[in-house]
Design a protein around this motif. Structure first.
Motif, PDB file in Angstrom:
ATOM      1  N   LEU A  29       0.812  -1.222   0.000  1.00 14.62           N
ATOM      2  CA  LEU A  29       0.000   0.000   0.000  1.00 14.62           C
ATOM      3  C   LEU A  29       0.841   1.264   0.000  1.00 14.62           C
ATOM      4  N   ASP A  30       2.012   1.208   0.653  1.00 16.20           N
ATOM      5  CA  ASP A  30       2.831   2.413   0.722  1.00 16.20           C
ATOM      6  C   ASP A  30       3.235   2.949  -0.646  1.00 16.20           C
ATOM      7  N   PRO A  31       3.573   2.080  -1.630  1.00 16.28           N
ATOM      8  CA  PRO A  31       3.900   2.634  -2.947  1.00 16.28           C
ATOM      9  C   PRO A  31       2.740   3.431  -3.555  1.00 16.28           C
ATOM     10  N   ILE A  32       1.486   3.047  -3.211  1.00 16.52           N
ATOM     11  CA  ILE A  32       0.331   3.771  -3.770  1.00 16.52           C
ATOM     12  C   ILE A  32       0.049   5.018  -2.942  1.00 16.52           C
ATOM     13  N   MET A  33       0.051   4.853  -1.609  1.00 20.20           N
ATOM     14  CA  MET A  33      -0.322   5.949  -0.716  1.00 20.20           C
ATOM     15  C   MET A  33       0.781   6.078   0.329  1.00 20.20           C
ATOM     16  N   ALA A  34       1.646   7.085   0.150  1.00 19.22           N
ATOM     17  CA  ALA A  34       2.851   7.154   0.978  1.00 19.22           C
ATOM     18  C   ALA A  34       2.504   7.217   2.462  1.00 19.22           C
ATOM     19  N   GLY A  35       3.185   6.379   3.252  1.00 21.90           N
ATOM     20  CA  GLY A  35       3.034   6.443   4.700  1.00 21.90           C
ATOM     21  C   GLY A  35       1.759   5.835   5.243  1.00 21.90           C
ATOM     22  N   PHE A  36       0.978   5.192   4.375  1.00 22.16           N
ATOM     23  CA  PHE A  36      -0.307   4.672   4.822  1.00 22.16           C
ATOM     24  C   PHE A  36      -0.140   3.566   5.868  1.00 22.16           C
ATOM     25  N   SER A  37       1.003   2.842   5.806  1.00 17.88           N
ATOM     26  CA  SER A  37       1.192   1.722   6.729  1.00 17.88           C
ATOM     27  C   SER A  37       1.163   2.177   8.180  1.00 17.88           C
ATOM     28  N   SER A  38       1.518   3.467   8.429  1.00 20.66           N
ATOM     29  CA  SER A  38       1.550   3.910   9.820  1.00 20.66           C
ATOM     30  C   SER A  38       0.151   3.999  10.413  1.00 20.66           C
ATOM     31  N   VAL A  39      -0.873   4.227   9.579  1.00 21.34           N
ATOM     32  CA  VAL A  39      -2.224   4.291  10.136  1.00 21.34           C
ATOM     33  C   VAL A  39      -3.049   3.045   9.812  1.00 21.34           C
ATOM     34  N   PHE A  40      -2.481   2.147   8.969  1.00 16.57           N
ATOM     35  CA  PHE A  40      -3.265   0.980   8.559  1.00 16.57           C
ATOM     36  C   PHE A  40      -3.771   0.151   9.747  1.00 16.57           C
ATOM     37  N   PRO A  41      -2.931  -0.113  10.776  1.00 19.96           N
ATOM     38  CA  PRO A  41      -3.461  -0.881  11.915  1.00 19.96           C
ATOM     39  C   PRO A  41      -4.685  -0.227  12.544  1.00 19.96           C
ATOM     40  N   PHE A  42      -4.757   1.102  12.478  1.00 21.88           N
ATOM     41  CA  PHE A  42      -5.889   1.785  13.106  1.00 21.88           C
ATOM     42  C   PHE A  42      -7.131   1.730  12.238  1.00 21.88           C
ATOM     43  N   VAL A  43      -6.919   1.680  10.903  1.00 21.76           N
ATOM     44  CA  VAL A  43      -8.054   1.439  10.016  1.00 21.76           C
ATOM     45  C   VAL A  43      -8.622   0.048  10.326  1.00 21.76           C
ATOM     46  N   ILE A  44      -7.710  -0.918  10.478  1.00 22.09           N
ATOM     47  CA  ILE A  44      -8.154  -2.269  10.849  1.00 22.09           C
ATOM     48  C   ILE A  44      -8.923  -2.218  12.163  1.00 22.09           C
ATOM     49  N   LEU A  45      -8.396  -1.417  13.110  1.00 21.46           N
ATOM     50  CA  LEU A  45      -9.027  -1.312  14.423  1.00 21.46           C
ATOM     51  C   LEU A  45     -10.484  -0.885  14.308  1.00 21.46           C
ATOM     52  N   VAL A  46     -10.734   0.161  13.502  1.00 19.83           N
ATOM     53  CA  VAL A  46     -12.114   0.641  13.357  1.00 19.83           C
ATOM     54  C   VAL A  46     -12.973  -0.454  12.725  1.00 19.83           C
ATOM     55  N   VAL A  47     -12.414  -1.157  11.718  1.00 23.26           N
ATOM     56  CA  VAL A  47     -13.166  -2.221  11.062  1.00 23.26           C
ATOM     57  C   VAL A  47     -13.460  -3.358  12.046  1.00 23.26           C
ATOM     58  N   ILE A  48     -12.467  -3.693  12.875  1.00 23.71           N
ATOM     59  CA  ILE A  48     -12.686  -4.768  13.858  1.00 23.71           C
ATOM     60  C   ILE A  48     -13.847  -4.408  14.772  1.00 23.71           C
ATOM     61  N   ILE A  49     -13.808  -3.169  15.282  1.00 21.81           N
ATOM     62  CA  ILE A  49     -14.856  -2.773  16.228  1.00 21.81           C
ATOM     63  C   ILE A  49     -16.208  -2.771  15.527  1.00 21.81           C
ATOM     64  N   LEU A  50     -16.203  -2.459  14.218  1.00 19.55           N
ATOM     65  CA  LEU A  50     -17.453  -2.463  13.458  1.00 19.55           C
ATOM     66  C   LEU A  50     -17.968  -3.886  13.256  1.00 19.55           C
ATOM     67  N   VAL A  51     -17.060  -4.799  12.885  1.00 20.91           N
ATOM     68  CA  VAL A  51     -17.489  -6.139  12.482  1.00 20.91           C
ATOM     69  C   VAL A  51     -17.512  -7.101  13.659  1.00 20.91           C
ATOM     70  N   LEU A  52     -16.432  -7.060  14.456  1.00 20.54           N
ATOM     71  CA  LEU A  52     -16.267  -8.032  15.534  1.00 20.54           C
ATOM     72  C   LEU A  52     -16.028  -7.294  16.840  1.00 20.54           C
ATOM     73  N   PRO A  53     -17.046  -6.689  17.427  1.00 15.16           N
ATOM     74  CA  PRO A  53     -16.767  -5.846  18.596  1.00 15.16           C
ATOM     75  C   PRO A  53     -16.151  -6.614  19.766  1.00 15.16           C
ATOM     76  N   TYR A  54     -16.336  -7.924  19.821  1.00 10.66           N
ATOM     77  CA  TYR A  54     -15.734  -8.665  20.929  1.00 10.66           C
ATOM     78  C   TYR A  54     -14.479  -9.396  20.496  1.00 10.66           C
ATOM     79  N   GLY A  55     -13.953  -9.051  19.318  1.00 12.94           N
ATOM     80  CA  GLY A  55     -12.674  -9.596  18.905  1.00 12.94           C
ATOM     81  C   GLY A  55     -12.744 -11.056  18.529  1.00 12.94           C
ATOM     82  N   LEU A  56     -11.576 -11.647  18.339  1.00 10.70           N
ATOM     83  CA  LEU A  56     -11.524 -13.050  17.919  1.00 10.70           C
ATOM     84  C   LEU A  56     -11.729 -13.997  19.091  1.00 10.70           C
ATOM     85  N   PHE A  57     -11.171 -13.631  20.258  1.00 12.28           N
ATOM     86  CA  PHE A  57     -11.187 -14.567  21.382  1.00 12.28           C
ATOM     87  C   PHE A  57     -11.855 -13.960  22.604  1.00 12.28           C
ATOM     88  N   GLY A  58     -12.606 -12.887  22.406  1.00  9.61           N
ATOM     89  CA  GLY A  58     -13.150 -12.180  23.555  1.00  9.61           C
ATOM     90  C   GLY A  58     -14.375 -12.861  24.129  1.00  9.61           C
TER      91      GLY A  58
END
Lengths: 352, 293
Positions: free
Chosen positions: B257-286
């Motif tokens: 992703l970084d070659p397309i959108m510079a520096g995106f990897s630094s916020v990518f985990p947080f994008v995942i975070l929002v998606v997790i809370i949206l889809v799986l609010p109790y996580g994988l093992f919660g």
């Protein structure tokens, strides 16, 4: 608590915000003072109070969602940034009238807020803290990524407000825009918290299961609290852009978001007056640290870069220390102290 | 394909360290229902402590590592004693705000002592490269991975196999019940903060030995939050898997992703975070807790 001799004989008296003649006098006196302030305040003080007023609007929003509804928001500064940048972009790229752009920026910020709030408010717990933390990082990243629109780290210039042919760029002129809006926002917040909405927020904060049993739709009300908070942030952002005339991402960092939390902690959670106390005290403290920090650092034996890093370290420690001290020793904040002083004064010479 | 494998392997390796880091947050959350926002600053602190022991005191790596662990433990205990102990019986909300204050105090100390400079670690292990078919891995990273995994295994074993660890798990279930079973809750809470800080301490030294330590380390520390939420907040063993998933996702973002959108990897985990809370609010093992009034 009311002073002695004031009795409610009609329902309107019971619900009035301004209760006594003395309060009316003080309020009108204060408004007159604010109206005339540009005549006798120095430019430095004017811009200090303008910044404070803007911070108050942002913190009011945070107070509604955090102090009243009990949901921590760790990205208030990022939402202020959304307001500031959408105001600037609306004026520059879409040629919207700046006066119209202020409320539109508020609405845009609200919708951005809802995007991040929606996943979090469905579940119990402090999920909103985490998604807004993510919002803080993602929004600031997007601002610096869309360089051609926002100027990236160099920031962007904001067009000034105009009335007819008059361009409002000096602090005295901006003062008369910012102050009325601040008063209106304080008035809205003050009334909101004693309406059906505000009472529902408090019910959710105190016990969300009990609140849902009482027929309050927790999901809707939590989201509403956060949406209102984002709207306040958006208004604060556009005023910030107007008063600074140049905005950079550096002004909206995570530390700024925590600064808003510190304001409501110091002022007192769950009170509107607390926001004003907190903003006044902390903004004053910030000025003090900016002024005193380098002097103290040099006195402690730092030179050159060592002094700079020492004074910035002191800023950070004082900042964290104040949050800790208030949470541990005065969790109800300055408002509580103010209430005690007021009661003592009204009952004197009797203890209770 | 080999590029993908390369990213995958390095993601798993760095992800193990993220898992270890997130373990500390999960421990404190389980025991006291408090999110520790100071965890990222604990990480930064111990990264600098490790550098100080290695470079300023010229200690051998294992001794510096041990010192960093001990000092982090001390930091956790001191923070608990000075700040968090007063929060027993207070609203969780206040305790969370308090950890934010603590975070800034720790950060201020770090800036005061090390002036916020970037400090590089000397190479601890040999810097040769291991060949696994098409994938190249630094031998150093393999060692770091092994240390992280061993640390997690030891911590998990500690919780499930020793009396002290079981006391902590019991405290996590309910303060009153464990108190009536004769567990000293204050003592346990101080141990938990110490151990949580140790998890940040080990992770801090390991991460710092890859890229050096600076005040930007704070943002690396925040990656623990997506990990914790993917794991579902309460699962001690889940965090290591979640850590690896987030680590792989981050490395893949750096690669693709970084070659397309510079520096995106630094916020990518947080994008995942929002998606997790949206889809799986109790996580994988919660656990989805059902509450009564």
């Amino acid at each position: 608590m009311l002073p002695g001799g004031v009795f409610n004989t009609r329902y309107e008296q019971e619900t009035a915000i301004v209760r006594t003649g003395a309060q009316w006098g003080l309020l009108i006196g204060f408004l007159a003072l604010v109206l005339l302030a540009p005549l006798f305040l120095s430019v430095h003080l004017l811009s200090f109070f303008i910044t404070m007023a803007i911070i108050i609007i942002g913190a009011l929003g945070l107070q509604l969602v955090t102090g009243y509804c009990g949901q921590i928001v760790l990205g208030q500064a990022a939402f202020v940034a959304v307001g500031a940048y959408s105001f600037a972009l609306l004026c520059l790229k879409l040629n919207v009238s700046p006066w119209l752009a202020i409320p539109i920026a508020g609405v845009i910020t609200t919708s951005v807020g809802v995007i991040f709030g929606l996943p979090a408010v469905r579940v119990k717990g402090f999920y909103l803290a985490i998604t807004t933390l993510a919002a803080q990082l993602i929004i600031l990243y997007l601002i610096s990524y869309f360089r051609e629109l926002t100027g990236g780290p160099d920031g962007m210039a904001v067009p000034p407000l105009t009335i007819g042919n008059m361009v409002l760029i000096r602090d005295e002129q901006v003062w008369y825009v910012v102050m009325p809006i601040t008063f209106i926002m304080i008035f809205i917040a003050r009334n909101l918290v004693r309406s059906r909405f505000g009472r529902s927020f408090v019910a959710i904060r105190d016990n969300d299961i009990a609140a849902s049993v009482l027929g309050i739709n927790i999901f809707i009300y939590k989201l509403l609290a956060f949406a209102i908070s984002s709207f306040f942030a958006g208004i604060a952002g556009s005023l910030f852009a107007i008063s600074r005339m140049h905005i950079i991402p550096e002004q909206f960092t995570f530390t700024e978001s925590v600064w808003y939390i510190a304001i409501i902690v110091v002022g007192g959670m769950g009170t509107i007056t607390g926001v004003i106390f907190g903003a006044a005290v902390l903004e004053g403290l910030k000025e003090g640290i900016i002024y005193l920090g380098p002097i103290v650092a040099t006195a402690l034996g730092g030179m050159g870069t060592a002094a700079t890093s020492l004074s910035s370290a002191m800023t950070v420690v004082v900042f964290g220390g104040i949050i800790c001290l208030f949470v541990m020793f005065e969790p109800r904040g300055l408002t509580h102290l103010w209430e005690i002083i007021k009661r003592t004064y009204r009952l004197w010479p009797f203890p209770y | 394909m080999s590029f993908f494998l390369q990213l995958l392997i390095s993601g798993i390796m760095v992800g193990a360290i993220y898992g270890l880091l997130a373990l500390g947050i999960v421990l404190i959350y389980k025991a006291t229902k408090v999110f520790n926002f100071a965890h990222a600053d604990f990480l930064m602190f111990s990264g600098y402590i490790g550098w100080m022991c290695l470079v300023s005191f010229r200690l051998p790596f294992w001794l510096a590592f041990l010192m960093a662990i001990l000092i982090s433990f001390g930091l956790g205990v001191v923070v608990e004693r000075l700040f968090m102990r007063r929060m027993i019986g207070q609203p969780v909300f206040s305790a969370i705000v308090l950890t934010i204050g603590v975070a800034y105090i720790v950060r201020g100390v770090v800036i005061a002592v090390w002036a916020g400079e970037t400090k590089m670690y000397p190479h601890v292990f040999t810097t040769d490269v291991l060949n696994f078919g098409p994938v190249l891995i630094l031998r150093e990273h393999v060692y770091l991975f092994i240390i992280a995994v061993v640390a997690v295994v030891i911590l998990v074993a500690f919780f499930h196999r020793t009396k002290a660890g079981l006391d902590m798990l019991a405290t996590a279930e309910g303060h009153q019940v464990s108190q009536s079973l004769g567990i000293n809750v204050e003592h346990v809470q101080s141990m938990i903060w110490g151990i949580a800080a140790v998890s940040a301490g080990i992770a801090g030294v390991l991460l710092a030995s890859i890229n050096g330590v600076s005040t930007a380390f704070y943002y690396i520390g925040l990656i623990a939050f997506p990990v914790v939420f993917l794991a579902g907040l309460e699962s001690i063993t889940g965090v290591i898997i979640a850590g690896m998933i987030i680590g792989v996702a981050e490395r893949l973002a750096i690669g693709y992703l970084d070659p397309i959108m510079a520096g995106f990897s630094s916020v990518f985990p947080f994008v995942i975070l929002v998606v997790i809370i949206l889809v799986l609010p109790y996580g994988l093992f919660g656990l989805k807790r059902i509450e009564r009034i």
